[in-house]
Every structure is written in structure tokens, then in C-alpha cells.
Design an enzyme around this catalytic site. Sequence first.
Site, short mmCIF file in Angstrom:
data_model
loop_
_atom_site.label_atom_id
_atom_site.label_comp_id
_atom_site.label_asym_id
_atom_site.label_seq_id
_atom_site.Cartn_x
_atom_site.Cartn_y
_atom_site.Cartn_z
N TYR A 142 6.77 59.60 43.01
CA TYR A 142 8.22 59.55 43.18
C TYR A 142 8.84 60.94 43.22
CZ TYR A 142 8.00 54.53 42.14
OH TYR A 142 7.74 53.18 42.17
N LYS A 194 -6.23 54.77 37.44
CA LYS A 194 -7.14 54.41 38.53
C LYS A 194 -8.15 55.54 38.68
CE LYS A 194 -8.38 51.51 41.79
NZ LYS A 194 -9.08 50.26 41.45
N ASP A 226 -5.59 47.77 38.56
CA ASP A 226 -5.78 46.45 39.13
C ASP A 226 -6.24 45.45 38.08
OD1 ASP A 226 -8.05 48.02 39.03
OD2 ASP A 226 -8.82 47.46 40.99
N ASP A 250 6.10 51.29 37.17
CA ASP A 250 7.18 50.61 37.87
C ASP A 250 6.74 49.22 38.29
OD1 ASP A 250 9.51 50.04 39.22
OD2 ASP A 250 9.21 51.50 40.82
N ASP A 254 7.70 45.35 36.32
CA ASP A 254 8.34 44.26 37.06
C ASP A 254 7.49 43.00 36.98
OD1 ASP A 254 10.43 45.87 37.69
OD2 ASP A 254 10.03 46.00 39.83
#
Length: 360
Positions: A142, A194, A226, A250, A254
Site C-alpha cells: 500500500y 508467505k 492461505d 486487510d 474483512d
Amino acid sequence: MNLKIAVLAGDGIGPEIMEQGVAVLNAVATKFGHKVSYEEALCGAHAIDVVGDPFPDETFKVCEEADAVLFASVGDPKYDNNPSAKVRPEQGLLAMRKKLGLFANIRPVTTFDCLVHKSPLKDELVKGADFICIRELTGGMYFGKKQEPTYNETLGTEDALDTNYYSRPEVERILKVAYQYALQRKKHVTVVDKANVLASSRLWRKVAQEVASQYPEVTTDYMYVDNASMRMIQEPRFFDVMVTENTFGDILTDEGSCITGSMGLLPSASTGTSTPVFEPIHGSWPQAKGLNIANPLAQILSVAMLFEYFDLKKEGDLIREAVNASLNSNVRTPEIQVEGGAKYGTKEVGSWIVDYIKKA
């Protein structure tokens, strides 16, 4: 206690839920003898329309001089649907985080017994789930180096670039926030990365292993993102404190709204080197603007987190008690109301909670 609050209502449903959040804040302040002053400021699409900047310098000054920021939401379809827009509402949110040094986003995911049936997951999986996601907020893709879609003559097509950059100090400081929260809870940290693919995640894994050794009383495990996303759905009660980088956090937080049954129930706090910000995790939901159907509970619970940040635990507890009472009394906005239940809008839910606080 005297508190100076910057109020950033923003776009879409923001002003409607903010009205209820401020009403609850005032009710609690009056009950406990606190003095609160407010200063409103522009942000998001509204700020772009007025001054051409989603987080103008005047707003930054208001936030910087406040004790805390109560923020609602930003976003507008006229920018979402325009890929060529040079200025976007969400840039204001990123600018606020960067300028205020808000590197730690604290997002609790807590279930309500009376709402477990609203989750798409089975009741026996969801009931009792209670964890916190600590999301790094000012690094990663970001904020890394970007290249907007551009025609590449060598390739003969368009390409674009986002850089997922992290430094050791950035990773260390967010990990230490996670461990401090874990010490106050069940002493369990899950580091999500990851590392099997991304170099930035291998830095996270390396630093996390070093920091974990400083907290021997805390159980630490490591999970690829994952796997973590699947585990959140399969066994949400496994988690206590989850810590991860900006983009992963993020997405995962959610996903956490599926556990609670509604994104309108999840508050958050963003803290760092300057003024803390308290906000719901959801967006501006422009389609619901002015319809009096938006759930104000995430905004109201963000007010509870604001009080708790200043060690005003009784104040925060009363807000949580009032929210629980409203849910148990079926005083709920449409997306979480029981079948055949009475109709309550944003204003009515907020008013009910304010009345409960006044009578408590």
C-alpha cells in the site's frame, strides 16, 4: 478527564453512523463526568469535492492537535469506477495513517451469542470465537514504490508495479505490539506470512523468531496466509492474537466479518507515534447513504475502544454492555434483525443505546 476529539465523518454512511457514535460518546462522558470537545474535519471524497485533497493539511492539523480521532468511512463510486482518477478517497485514509504514524491496526473479532446464527459458518464453529488481528498499517504494497498502468514499449503492452517493502524496524515494532496484547490475553501469537514465496515475508519470519524468544511465556506459531485464511473459517477459536503485514491483514480482517455475521459489528483502533484513530472496519456503503439502515454498532464499539485506550475501562465496559443489551433485545438494523423482528434504523439503534447508558 478532558478529551479533544477530531471527528472525520467522511463519505457514504459515514455521517449517519458518526452521529450515533458521538451521541454515545457524549452520553458516557456525561455519566462519568468527562468533558469532551469536538472539531470536525474533511476527508475522503467529500474533501476532494471541496478542496481537491482527500486528506488536506487543515485536517491533518486538526487530527494532530486532538487527543484522538473518531473516523467513519471514505469512498465513492464516482472514483471507484474511474480507473484513471488521479486522486482517490482512499488515498486520504493512507495519508492519515502515514502522517500520524499509525503503524498498528488493532481489530478485535468477537462473536455475540445471539448472532451466531447470522454467520455463514456453523454455530459450533463460531460460538466463543474471540481473537485480535494486529495489522501492520504503514508498510507493504500500500505504501511501497508504485508504477501506474503504463505502456511498456519493450513488452508491447501495459504493465504496472506495486512493491511490497518492509524494513526490520517496521516488523519489530508491530510484533512487539502483538506480544504485549498476547500477554494480556491467552498468551498465544500466530504470525501470518508467505515466507515460502515472498522475500518480505522471510524477513517477517526471521524477525518474528527473534522477537518470540524475548517472550518465552507466549506460545508462538507461524502460518502461511492461505492456511490462515482457511483456519479462520475452519477453526476460528484457534486464534488469540494474529499479527501480519498490511495487505494480508486487510484481507483477513474483512474475512473475520463472516465469523461475527456482519461487518457492521467490527470496530478497530489504529495507534502509533501520534494521535490514535478509532474507526469501524467497514467501508462507506454509498448505496445505503441516507436510508437509515446502516449498522452503527461498529462505530459505537470504536468509541468503546477509544475510552479503553485512555484506561477508562468502566466507560468502555458500559458501552459494550449497552451494545449487548440492544442485540439481546432485538434492537437491530435490518441485516442482523431476526425474522419478524421490529424495524430499527441507524438512528433508532443509536438512540436506544444512548437511553440505556443514561439509565444504567
